[in-house]
Write a protein that holds these residues in place. Structure first.
Motif, PDB file in Angstrom:
ATOM      1  N   LYS A   3       0.828  -1.192   0.000  1.00 45.27           N
ATOM      2  CA  LYS A   3       0.000   0.000   0.000  1.00 45.27           C
ATOM      3  C   LYS A   3       0.869   1.251   0.000  1.00 45.27           C
ATOM      4  CE  LYS A   3      -3.591  -2.290   2.759  1.00 45.27           C
ATOM      5  NZ  LYS A   3      -4.397  -2.212   3.987  1.00 45.27           N
ATOM      6  N   THR A   4       0.345   2.326  -0.585  1.00 42.46           N
ATOM      7  CA  THR A   4       1.055   3.598  -0.516  1.00 42.46           C
ATOM      8  C   THR A   4       1.117   4.046   0.937  1.00 42.46           C
ATOM      9  OG1 THR A   4       0.316   4.209  -2.713  1.00 42.46           O
ATOM     10  CG2 THR A   4       1.064   5.994  -1.276  1.00 42.46           C
ATOM     11  N   LEU A   5       2.293   4.509   1.350  1.00 46.11           N
ATOM     12  CA  LEU A   5       2.512   4.882   2.742  1.00 46.11           C
ATOM     13  C   LEU A   5       2.190   6.358   2.941  1.00 46.11           C
ATOM     14  CD1 LEU A   5       3.566   4.247   5.543  1.00 46.11           C
ATOM     15  CD2 LEU A   5       5.887   4.546   4.694  1.00 46.11           C
ATOM     16  N   SER A   6       1.122   6.661   3.651  1.00 41.24           N
ATOM     17  CA  SER A   6       0.725   8.045   3.889  1.00 41.24           C
ATOM     18  C   SER A   6       1.566   8.644   5.004  1.00 41.24           C
ATOM     19  CB  SER A   6      -0.755   8.105   4.279  1.00 41.24           C
ATOM     20  OG  SER A   6      -0.937   7.564   5.574  1.00 41.24           O
ATOM     21  N   GLY A   7       1.552   9.997   5.059  1.00 36.55           N
ATOM     22  CA  GLY A   7       2.298  10.688   6.102  1.00 36.55           C
ATOM     23  C   GLY A   7       1.860  10.296   7.489  1.00 36.55           C
ATOM     24  N   GLU A   8       0.599   9.953   7.647  1.00 33.46           N
ATOM     25  CA  GLU A   8       0.077   9.575   8.959  1.00 33.46           C
ATOM     26  C   GLU A   8       0.765   8.328   9.501  1.00 33.46           C
ATOM     27  OE1 GLU A   8      -4.180   8.115  10.907  1.00 33.46           O
ATOM     28  OE2 GLU A   8      -4.069   8.725   8.798  1.00 33.46           O
ATOM     29  N   PHE A   9       1.110   7.389   8.613  1.00 35.62           N
ATOM     30  CA  PHE A   9       1.675   6.119   9.056  1.00 35.62           C
ATOM     31  C   PHE A   9       3.200   6.111   9.092  1.00 35.62           C
ATOM     32  CE2 PHE A   9      -2.526   4.520   7.673  1.00 35.62           C
ATOM     33  CZ  PHE A   9      -2.864   3.804   8.808  1.00 35.62           C
ATOM     34  N   ARG A  10       3.836   7.094   8.495  1.00 35.75           N
ATOM     35  CA  ARG A  10       5.289   7.039   8.357  1.00 35.75           C
ATOM     36  C   ARG A  10       6.035   6.912   9.691  1.00 35.75           C
ATOM     37  NH1 ARG A  10       7.162   8.816   2.959  1.00 35.75           N
ATOM     38  NH2 ARG A  10       5.305   9.276   1.741  1.00 35.75           N
ATOM     39  N   PRO A  11       5.708   7.687  10.744  1.00 33.00           N
ATOM     40  CA  PRO A  11       6.431   7.496  12.003  1.00 33.00           C
ATOM     41  C   PRO A  11       6.297   6.082  12.554  1.00 33.00           C
ATOM     42  CG  PRO A  11       5.244   9.574  12.028  1.00 33.00           C
ATOM     43  CD  PRO A  11       4.762   8.825  10.818  1.00 33.00           C
ATOM     44  N   LYS A  12       5.093   5.510  12.471  1.00 36.93           N
ATOM     45  CA  LYS A  12       4.897   4.140  12.951  1.00 36.93           C
ATOM     46  C   LYS A  12       5.752   3.165  12.150  1.00 36.93           C
ATOM     47  CE  LYS A  12       0.135   4.964  14.476  1.00 36.93           C
ATOM     48  NZ  LYS A  12      -1.269   4.562  14.346  1.00 36.93           N
ATOM     49  N   VAL A  13       5.787   3.367  10.854  1.00 37.60           N
ATOM     50  CA  VAL A  13       6.563   2.464  10.005  1.00 37.60           C
ATOM     51  C   VAL A  13       8.062   2.622  10.263  1.00 37.60           C
ATOM     52  CG1 VAL A  13       7.164   1.927   7.612  1.00 37.60           C
ATOM     53  CG2 VAL A  13       4.778   2.332   8.251  1.00 37.60           C
ATOM     54  N   PHE A  14       8.513   3.860  10.460  1.00 34.35           N
ATOM     55  CA  PHE A  14       9.929   4.101  10.752  1.00 34.35           C
ATOM     56  C   PHE A  14      10.370   3.326  11.977  1.00 34.35           C
ATOM     57  CE2 PHE A  14      13.053   6.640  13.193  1.00 34.35           C
ATOM     58  CZ  PHE A  14      14.134   6.557  12.314  1.00 34.35           C
ATOM     59  N   PHE A  15       9.611   3.428  13.061  1.00 34.46           N
ATOM     60  CA  PHE A  15      10.006   2.748  14.286  1.00 34.46           C
ATOM     61  C   PHE A  15       9.805   1.239  14.183  1.00 34.46           C
ATOM     62  CE2 PHE A  15       9.538   7.061  16.071  1.00 34.46           C
ATOM     63  CZ  PHE A  15      10.750   7.145  16.741  1.00 34.46           C
ATOM     64  N   VAL A  33      12.220   9.537  30.814  1.00 41.66           N
ATOM     65  CA  VAL A  33      11.819  10.938  30.896  1.00 41.66           C
ATOM     66  C   VAL A  33      11.525  11.411  29.481  1.00 41.66           C
ATOM     67  CG1 VAL A  33      12.541  13.283  31.488  1.00 41.66           C
ATOM     68  CG2 VAL A  33      13.219  11.363  32.946  1.00 41.66           C
ATOM     69  N   THR A  34      10.371  12.050  29.261  1.00 42.64           N
ATOM     70  CA  THR A  34      10.008  12.450  27.900  1.00 42.64           C
ATOM     71  C   THR A  34       9.065  13.639  27.905  1.00 42.64           C
ATOM     72  OG1 THR A  34       9.138  11.641  25.776  1.00 42.64           O
ATOM     73  CG2 THR A  34       8.019  10.893  27.765  1.00 42.64           C
ATOM     74  N   HIS A  35       9.048  14.366  26.790  1.00 44.39           N
ATOM     75  CA  HIS A  35       7.980  15.316  26.519  1.00 44.39           C
ATOM     76  C   HIS A  35       6.763  14.495  26.107  1.00 44.39           C
ATOM     77  CE1 HIS A  35      10.878  18.546  26.675  1.00 44.39           C
ATOM     78  NE2 HIS A  35      11.594  17.986  25.728  1.00 44.39           N
ATOM     79  N   LEU A  36       5.690  14.587  26.856  1.00 44.58           N
ATOM     80  CA  LEU A  36       4.530  13.741  26.579  1.00 44.58           C
ATOM     81  C   LEU A  36       3.564  14.491  25.660  1.00 44.58           C
ATOM     82  CD1 LEU A  36       3.740  10.893  27.226  1.00 44.58           C
ATOM     83  CD2 LEU A  36       2.413  11.715  29.150  1.00 44.58           C
ATOM     84  N   LEU A  37       4.009  14.621  24.399  1.00 44.21           N
ATOM     85  CA  LEU A  37       3.224  15.273  23.368  1.00 44.21           C
ATOM     86  C   LEU A  37       2.795  14.242  22.336  1.00 44.21           C
ATOM     87  CD1 LEU A  37       5.468  18.454  22.984  1.00 44.21           C
ATOM     88  CD2 LEU A  37       3.385  18.199  24.364  1.00 44.21           C
ATOM     89  N   GLN A  38       2.028  14.665  21.363  1.00 46.76           N
ATOM     90  CA  GLN A  38       1.446  13.741  20.385  1.00 46.76           C
ATOM     91  C   GLN A  38       2.504  12.879  19.706  1.00 46.76           C
ATOM     92  OE1 GLN A  38      -1.923  13.611  20.025  1.00 46.76           O
ATOM     93  NE2 GLN A  38      -1.737  11.852  18.658  1.00 46.76           N
ATOM     94  N   ASP A  39       3.636  13.496  19.342  1.00 46.38           N
ATOM     95  CA  ASP A  39       4.642  12.752  18.589  1.00 46.38           C
ATOM     96  C   ASP A  39       5.406  11.737  19.436  1.00 46.38           C
ATOM     97  OD1 ASP A  39       6.498  14.313  20.025  1.00 46.38           O
ATOM     98  OD2 ASP A  39       6.600  15.809  18.440  1.00 46.38           O
ATOM     99  N   LYS A 368      14.444   6.542   3.655  1.00 36.75           N
ATOM    100  CA  LYS A 368      13.613   5.527   3.018  1.00 36.75           C
ATOM    101  C   LYS A 368      12.150   5.674   3.428  1.00 36.75           C
ATOM    102  CE  LYS A 368      12.998   0.475   2.891  1.00 36.75           C
ATOM    103  NZ  LYS A 368      13.504  -0.815   3.416  1.00 36.75           N
ATOM    104  N   THR A 369      11.935   6.051   4.684  1.00 36.00           N
ATOM    105  CA  THR A 369      10.573   6.116   5.215  1.00 36.00           C
ATOM    106  C   THR A 369       9.895   7.462   4.953  1.00 36.00           C
ATOM    107  OG1 THR A 369      11.286   4.635   7.004  1.00 36.00           O
ATOM    108  CG2 THR A 369       9.156   5.730   7.264  1.00 36.00           C
ATOM    109  N   PHE A 370      10.640   8.552   5.146  1.00 34.89           N
ATOM    110  CA  PHE A 370      10.008   9.869   5.117  1.00 34.89           C
ATOM    111  C   PHE A 370      10.253  10.659   3.831  1.00 34.89           C
ATOM    112  CE2 PHE A 370      10.498   9.029   9.694  1.00 34.89           C
ATOM    113  CZ  PHE A 370       9.192   9.243  10.119  1.00 34.89           C
ATOM    114  N   ALA A 371      11.335  10.372   3.117  1.00 35.92           N
ATOM    115  CA  ALA A 371      11.696  11.215   1.974  1.00 35.92           C
ATOM    116  C   ALA A 371      11.463  10.543   0.633  1.00 35.92           C
ATOM    117  CB  ALA A 371      13.166  11.640   2.092  1.00 35.92           C
ATOM    118  N   SER A 372      11.072   9.268   0.635  1.00 34.56           N
ATOM    119  CA  SER A 372      10.824   8.569  -0.625  1.00 34.56           C
ATOM    120  C   SER A 372       9.400   8.823  -1.090  1.00 34.56           C
ATOM    121  CB  SER A 372      11.027   7.062  -0.441  1.00 34.56           C
ATOM    122  OG  SER A 372      12.362   6.788  -0.083  1.00 34.56           O
TER     123      SER A 372
END
Length: 385
Positions: A3-15, A33-39, A368-372
């Motif tokens: 399937k075409t990889l949308s921007g919404e899924f790219r972070p999940k796919v990267f990790f 310890v983390t910034h507990l934000l959406q990302d 490969k994940t974000f710039a292709s």
């Protein structure tokens, strides 16, 4: 089916790709310890996949309440500030309860005053620390000689992209705040304390906006670099007395009470990190009358001068969520890679960084994940937080 990889899924796919590629040894525990934000959601999910998260400790000034609510259903959340963490038995109790080795993920040197004592108290259990920020890097450096390896990503070239965007987000928030009080940043004398990666980015973006920019850094080489970028390089006292706006980006308590007394009347002060790291505001309320001008701006007045402190001296960009796009994921990816190194081949005690080869592997995966374009991925079953 691919399937075409949308921007919404790219972070999940990267990790997802990263965890499969690294094959991190099983059985490790982490305290994060983390910034507990959406990302942060996909990052925490991945960390819990490759280790067991004993506790998530959100940075108090960067908590998204919706993300916090979701995280509580998956993790043990400990909402302790830096001082409480360092003066209580919270970390000791977590280490005591852990079955197996433990790695600390840090932002801002929360564990730096404790780390050597923790190694002595729990021999063989604490494998190491992974630190995200320059501020934290400096704190661990001051804690030398360390009794455990500390991997720092603060000075990694992979983090340069994030730091550049942090500077941009700081200026975005500062501009919005100044407009609330009827000021336009491009017509003001703006100064930056600290010409590191974030301070340099702030100065660069100020120059692009047409502002008059002055810089002070205790390192003369950095001051020379700022001069090369057409910034004025007055001495420290001139900046204090003549600036309409000051950005503090040192991580080293650059402003103390005698500096506040000498500020140009009406000066607006911004910070890029926690107030306790960037300035000493201990005596302000004893010498000044504090008045909230807007939700995020406090006016401090005395007989000799007055100035405005934004967000109580904490990072201004978190007022507007501090979105850093997809570049934040490669920094977190580097921290996860450091976990693999600590578990497989822990180096000697001291401060360490990943190799150029290891960083190049991460960069290739990110590209490969974000710039292709178009990107494809055959398995999107990577889950939520």
């Amino acid at each position: 089916m691919e399937k075409t990889l949308s921007g919404e899924f790219r972070p999940k796919v990267f990790f997802d790709r990263l965890s499969k590629q690294l094959q991190i040894p099983a059985g490790a525990n982490t305290i994060v310890v983390t910034h507990l934000l959406q990302d942060a959601q996909v990052y925490l999910r991945t960390l819990d996949k490759v280790s067991h998260i004993l506790s998530v400790i959100p940075k108090p000034k960067s908590i998204d309440t919706t993300v916090l609510s979701t995280a509580r259903t998956h993790f043990t959340i400990n909402q302790s500030d830096r001082e409480t963490l360092q003066t209580s038995n919270i970390v000791r109790d977590l280490l005591r309860s852990a079955a197996g080795r433990v790695v600390l993920f840090d932002i801002g040197g929360y564990f730096a005053p404790l780390v050597n004592d923790l190694v002595d108290s729990f021999p063989g259990k604490l494998v190491g620390v992974i630190e995200d920020t320059e501020n934290g890097h400096q704190k661990y450096d001051r804690a030398q000689p360390l009794k455990v390896p500390v991997f720092s990503v603060a000075r990694s070239p992979l983090k340069d992209n994030e730091d550049f965007l942090v500077g941009q987000s700081v200026l975005f928030s500062a501009d919005a705040i100044l407009r609330e009080v009827g000021k336009l940043i491009q017509y003001l004398d703006c100064s930056v304390f600290g010409y590191g990666k974030i301070g340099g980015s702030i100065a660069d973006h100020l120059s692009r906006r047409g502002a008059k920019v002055s810089v002070f850094d205790k390192d003369p080489i950095r001051r020379m670099a700022a001069s090369n970028r057409l910034c004025k390089i007055p001495d420290r006292e001139q900046i204090i007395k003549q600036s309409d706006v000051i950005f503090c980006a040192t991580g080293g308590q650059v402003l103390k009470i005698h500096d506040f007394r000498a500020l140009k009347p009406g000066c607006v002060v911004f910070s890029v990190t926690s107030s306790d790291d960037e300035m000493d505001i201990t005596y302000l309320n004893a010498e000044y009358l504090a008045e909230d001008v807007t939700q995020h701006v406090t006016k401090f007045s005395s007989f000799s001068n007055h100035f405005y402190l934004v967000n109580k001296g904490n990072a201004v960009n978190f007022i507007h969520k501090a979105a850093l796009g997809d570049f934040i994921h490669i920094v977190r990816g580097e921290m996860i890679y450091a976990l693999k190194v600590l578990l497989e081949q822990p180096p000697d005690p001291g401060i360490h960084e990943l190799t150029q080869k290891q960083r190049s592997e991460l960069a290739e995966l990110w590209l490969k994940t974000f710039a292709s374009e178009p990107a494809h991925y055959s398995d999107l079953a990577v889950g939520g937080i």
